[in-house]
Design a protein around this motif. Structure first.
Motif, PDB file in Angstrom:
ATOM      1  N   ILE A 295      18.885 -12.888  -9.743  1.00 30.31           N
ATOM      2  CA  ILE A 295      18.252 -13.032 -11.056  1.00 30.31           C
ATOM      3  C   ILE A 295      16.976 -13.862 -10.951  1.00 30.31           C
ATOM      4  O   ILE A 295      15.949 -13.535 -11.564  1.00 30.31           O
ATOM      5  N   ARG A 296      17.022 -14.938 -10.163  1.00 31.80           N
ATOM      6  CA  ARG A 296      15.812 -15.756  -9.971  1.00 31.80           C
ATOM      7  C   ARG A 296      14.708 -14.944  -9.306  1.00 31.80           C
ATOM      8  O   ARG A 296      13.529 -15.060  -9.666  1.00 31.80           O
ATOM      9  N   ILE A 297      15.075 -14.113  -8.328  1.00 35.22           N
ATOM     10  CA  ILE A 297      14.080 -13.269  -7.655  1.00 35.22           C
ATOM     11  C   ILE A 297      13.424 -12.318  -8.653  1.00 35.22           C
ATOM     12  O   ILE A 297      12.204 -12.147  -8.671  1.00 35.22           O
ATOM     13  N   ILE A 298      14.242 -11.708  -9.496  1.00 36.91           N
ATOM     14  CA  ILE A 298      13.736 -10.742 -10.473  1.00 36.91           C
ATOM     15  C   ILE A 298      12.785 -11.413 -11.459  1.00 36.91           C
ATOM     16  O   ILE A 298      11.683 -10.913 -11.727  1.00 36.91           O
ATOM     17  N   LEU A 299      13.195 -12.557 -12.004  1.00 43.91           N
ATOM     18  CA  LEU A 299      12.417 -13.205 -13.059  1.00 43.91           C
ATOM     19  C   LEU A 299      11.140 -13.851 -12.545  1.00 43.91           C
ATOM     20  O   LEU A 299      10.179 -14.023 -13.304  1.00 43.91           O
ATOM     21  N   ARG A 300      11.107 -14.208 -11.269  1.00 49.58           N
ATOM     22  CA  ARG A 300       9.934 -14.888 -10.720  1.00 49.58           C
ATOM     23  C   ARG A 300       8.958 -13.944 -10.031  1.00 49.58           C
ATOM     24  O   ARG A 300       7.936 -14.401  -9.495  1.00 49.58           O
ATOM     25  N   ASP A 301       9.214 -12.664 -10.060  1.00 45.89           N
ATOM     26  CA  ASP A 301       8.379 -11.716  -9.332  1.00 45.89           C
ATOM     27  C   ASP A 301       7.101 -11.403 -10.111  1.00 45.89           C
ATOM     28  O   ASP A 301       7.148 -10.796 -11.184  1.00 45.89           O
ATOM     29  N   PRO A 302       5.924 -11.773  -9.603  1.00 45.47           N
ATOM     30  CA  PRO A 302       4.672 -11.489 -10.322  1.00 45.47           C
ATOM     31  C   PRO A 302       4.342  -9.998 -10.375  1.00 45.47           C
ATOM     32  O   PRO A 302       3.549  -9.578 -11.222  1.00 45.47           O
ATOM     33  N   PHE A 479      -3.928  -7.150  -8.455  1.00 45.23           N
ATOM     34  CA  PHE A 479      -2.654  -6.678  -7.925  1.00 45.23           C
ATOM     35  C   PHE A 479      -2.805  -6.210  -6.481  1.00 45.23           C
ATOM     36  O   PHE A 479      -1.987  -6.545  -5.608  1.00 45.23           O
ATOM     37  N   ALA A 480      -3.873  -5.453  -6.208  1.00 45.35           N
ATOM     38  CA  ALA A 480      -4.110  -4.966  -4.847  1.00 45.35           C
ATOM     39  C   ALA A 480      -4.346  -6.131  -3.888  1.00 45.35           C
ATOM     40  O   ALA A 480      -3.824  -6.144  -2.758  1.00 45.35           O
ATOM     41  N   LEU A 481      -5.132  -7.123  -4.325  1.00 47.05           N
ATOM     42  CA  LEU A 481      -5.386  -8.295  -3.476  1.00 47.05           C
ATOM     43  C   LEU A 481      -4.103  -9.074  -3.215  1.00 47.05           C
ATOM     44  O   LEU A 481      -3.861  -9.547  -2.099  1.00 47.05           O
ATOM     45  N   TYR A 482      -3.279  -9.205  -4.250  1.00 43.28           N
ATOM     46  CA  TYR A 482      -2.006  -9.917  -4.106  1.00 43.28           C
ATOM     47  C   TYR A 482      -1.100  -9.215  -3.093  1.00 43.28           C
ATOM     48  O   TYR A 482      -0.525  -9.866  -2.197  1.00 43.28           O
ATOM     49  N   LEU A 483      -0.967  -7.894  -3.219  1.00 41.61           N
ATOM     50  CA  LEU A 483      -0.103  -7.144  -2.308  1.00 41.61           C
ATOM     51  C   LEU A 483      -0.632  -7.193  -0.879  1.00 41.61           C
ATOM     52  O   LEU A 483       0.136  -7.320   0.081  1.00 41.61           O
ATOM     53  N   HIS A 484      -1.953  -7.077  -0.724  1.00 40.37           N
ATOM     54  CA  HIS A 484      -2.553  -7.154   0.608  1.00 40.37           C
ATOM     55  C   HIS A 484      -2.283  -8.527   1.233  1.00 40.37           C
ATOM     56  O   HIS A 484      -1.925  -8.630   2.418  1.00 40.37           O
ATOM     57  N   HIS A 485      -2.436  -9.568   0.435  1.00 33.89           N
ATOM     58  CA  HIS A 485      -2.185 -10.933   0.911  1.00 33.89           C
ATOM     59  C   HIS A 485      -0.722 -11.117   1.297  1.00 33.89           C
ATOM     60  O   HIS A 485      -0.420 -11.726   2.343  1.00 33.89           O
ATOM     61  N   GLU A 486       0.183 -10.572   0.471  1.00 29.50           N
ATOM     62  CA  GLU A 486       1.611 -10.686   0.758  1.00 29.50           C
ATOM     63  C   GLU A 486       1.972  -9.955   2.050  1.00 29.50           C
ATOM     64  O   GLU A 486       2.775 -10.455   2.862  1.00 29.50           O
ATOM     65  N   ASN A 487       1.407  -8.776   2.270  1.00 30.50           N
ATOM     66  CA  ASN A 487       1.679  -8.035   3.507  1.00 30.50           C
ATOM     67  C   ASN A 487       1.210  -8.820   4.727  1.00 30.50           C
ATOM     68  O   ASN A 487       1.880  -8.848   5.768  1.00 30.50           O
ATOM     69  N   LYS A 488       0.034  -9.465   4.627  1.00 31.11           N
ATOM     70  CA  LYS A 488      -0.487 -10.256   5.741  1.00 31.11           C
ATOM     71  C   LYS A 488       0.443 -11.437   6.044  1.00 31.11           C
ATOM     72  O   LYS A 488       0.709 -11.754   7.216  1.00 31.11           O
ATOM     73  N   LYS A 489       0.928 -12.104   5.014  1.00 37.79           N
ATOM     74  CA  LYS A 489       1.819 -13.239   5.213  1.00 37.79           C
ATOM     75  C   LYS A 489       3.128 -12.789   5.853  1.00 37.79           C
ATOM     76  O   LYS A 489       3.683 -13.500   6.712  1.00 37.79           O
ATOM     77  N   ARG A 490       3.609 -11.622   5.477  1.00 42.90           N
ATOM     78  CA  ARG A 490       4.845 -11.109   6.077  1.00 42.90           C
ATOM     79  C   ARG A 490       4.616 -10.696   7.528  1.00 42.90           C
ATOM     80  O   ARG A 490       5.502 -10.862   8.371  1.00 42.90           O
ATOM     81  N   ASP A 491       3.430 -10.142   7.800  1.00 47.33           N
ATOM     82  CA  ASP A 491       3.100  -9.778   9.180  1.00 47.33           C
ATOM     83  C   ASP A 491       3.083 -11.013  10.079  1.00 47.33           C
ATOM     84  O   ASP A 491       3.458 -10.954  11.260  1.00 47.33           O
TER      85      ASP A 491
END
Length: 520
Positions: A295-302, A479-491
């Motif tokens: 539930i915390r994951i769902i509610l905090r997801d930008p 949104f695109a910048l956020y997703l790109h940044h998130e992918n880089k951090k996961r990489d």
């Protein structure tokens, strides 16, 4: 710039066991598959050859296309025609016959959206107890009956009552995507990069409804005087009869989930579920248990906020066109019949280009660029409409093409884009419910954007819709910048610490899992 989940493949047998569990969680009755002689390698009840034969997959996808999409498309077409035909009836004498004044028409529009938004969740609860085919056929039949009733309204109060009930009934078709509705059904059959085109085809029902509704309104208005009824009444009566008939037979035509679909063989059903599982790596990125952590994951997801803002902004343009385009064109100097006819090519062109750009989006594995293309096209159209009113009628009419086309190109992208980037049953369910629910509140904005006292230029209405489309452009980039940044951090492994959480949390975090990659 577009990436998908690419963590190590789970054991295929485990993948399929998860599929059975997840389908049960969706409220569907799972089949019990018996493995064939070589099915141990595939992990499900189909031949190993199916894993490598692209021709088999292509034929199966085509079979799904012709069984899943057409009837859902037809039902949504009916829903949108019955929802927005009030715009066509308005210029055929609705207001005069019901003695409507001031903002009465706008109130009649907005009263639909209140129950439409509030009844989404109750509708989903009911649908969990029955099959989608049963629930959707029932509500389609009854909202057809309500539409017929609008044709016999004698007072404004009766119109308000019918529009309110219509909103209750239609709440079960599109917003039910959160659990068992049309879009959720579609998403259970297709891979992530097959989904944009199919969702767009489904959404195109709303675009075609504009063209089809304009044609029907033009033809049915010619029945004025028949049975001593005004032409606008026949628009509701005939269209309501058609909807009720479609609802009556929908029980036998609407597909349920892959594991219970009557049009799939035993082996095909197993293969459909397996390919979706492998595409999403669902066995690793699942969320099939609702607890405090999930539930915390769902509610905090930008991502949910981004997706909702995108849908909110594009829906305003969509509803503005559906509710007010006949009036806007009539204000250019055309008769009511001339205005009805001229709405047809506007929506026809929008439908063709929307499907074209959705195919490009799927082929290029890209969402954000297509969204921006739609935004730019719409903004150019709005800029023309708010410019000098002395512009030639042809120029202003052309601007209507740009506005409607741009809005409808961007709208299905917002839905598919977020669906691509949330994983796990509950995560997708709640995210979709929030996006569709709050996004449709934009219909309330659209209902009051174009007031009679701002005619014929409608500067406030065009300005509001233009501002919201501008917001869509900004949110798309963020949104695109956020997703790109998130992918880089996961990489880089920045989120690998999440794998140290208790096992039950790691196995139930959906796209929060560090191995998941987002679609741009």
């Amino acid at each position: 710039m577009s990436e998908v989940g690419n963590a190590a493949d789970p054991e295929e047998g485990h993948s399929y066991h998860f599929l059975e569990n997840s389908m049960s969680a969706r409220g569907a009755k799972s089949r019990s598959f018996s493995a064939e002689s070589d099915s141990a390698e595939s992990g499900a009840g189909f031949s190993h050859a199916w894993l490598t034969d692209k021709d088999i997959e292509r034929k199966l996808v085509w079979k799904i296309d012709i069984h899943v999409l057409p009837w859902l498309f037809l039902m949504y077409l009916c829903a949108f025609v019955d929802r927005v035909n009030i715009g066509n009836a308005k210029i055929e004498g609705l207001e005069d016959d019901l003695q409507m004044t001031g903002n009465d028409y706008n109130i009649a529009l907005v009263v639909f959206f209140i129950p439409y938004i509030l009844c989404e969740f109750p509708s989903n609860i009911i649908m969990r107890k029955v099959t989608p085919s049963t629930w959707l056929s029932v509500i389609v039949f009854f909202w057809g009956c309500v539409t017929i009733g609008i044709g016999f309204c004698k007072t404004y109060a009766q119109l308000i009552g019918c529009r309110f009930v219509l909103g209750i009934l239609e709440a079960g078709l599109l917003p039910a995507s959160s659990l068992q509705g049309s879009i959720y059904i579609i998403s259970t059959y297709y891979k992530r990069y097959e989904l944009q085109t199919r969702i767009t085809i489904f959404f195109c029902a709303s675009v075609i409804a504009g063209a089809f509704g304009g044609f029907l309104a033009y033809a049915l208005s010619k029945m004025a005087g028949l049975g001593n009824q005004a032409g606008w009444r026949w628009i509701f009566i005939i269209e309501g009869i058609v909807t009720a008939l479609i609802g009556a037979v929908s029980k036998f035509m609407v597909p349920d989930f892959p594991d219970t679909a009557r049009f799939l063989t035993h082996e095909e059903s197993a293969w459909v579920q397996y390919r979706i599982n492998e595409d999403e790596k669902s066995a690793q990125y699942r969320m099939d248990r609702l607890d405090n952590h999930s539930i915390r994951i769902i509610l905090r997801d930008p991502k949910t906020i981004f997706g909702t803002l995108l849908f909110f902004g594009t829906v305003c343009t969509g509803y503005s066109g559906s509710f007010f385009l006949p009036t806007i064109i009539q204000q250019m100097g055309y008769t009511s019949a001339g205005a009805q006819v001229r709405t047809i090519p506007v929506f026809a062109v929008a439908a063709a280009l929307t499907v074209t750009f959705s195919i490009i989006s799927d082929k290029t594995n890209n969402r954000w660029v297509i969204s921006l293309v739609g935004v730019v096209i719409a903004l150019i159209g709005y800029a023309i409409l708010v410019a000098d009113y002395n512009l030639a009628i042809g120029v202003r009419y052309f601007a209507c093409f740009l506005v409607v086309t741009g809005g409808y190109i961007a709208q299905p992208v917002s839905v598919a884009w977020m669906a691509n980037n949330v994983s796990g049953h509950y995560k997708r369910s709640f995210s979709s419910a929030i996006q569709i629910g709050f996004g449709n509140a934009s219909g309330i904005v659209a209902s009051f954007a174009f007031l009679n006292n701002t005619a014929p230029r409608y500067i406030p209405g065009f300005s509001v819709a233009m501002a919201l489309m501008g917001m869509v452009g900004v949110v798309t980039i963020l949104f695109a910048l956020y997703l790109h940044h998130e992918n880089k951090k996961r990489d880089r492994g920045d989120y690998n610490y999440r794998l140290q959480l208790p096992r039950e949390q790691v196995d139930n975090m959906g796209d929060y899992h560090p191995g998941f990659r987002f679609v741009l």
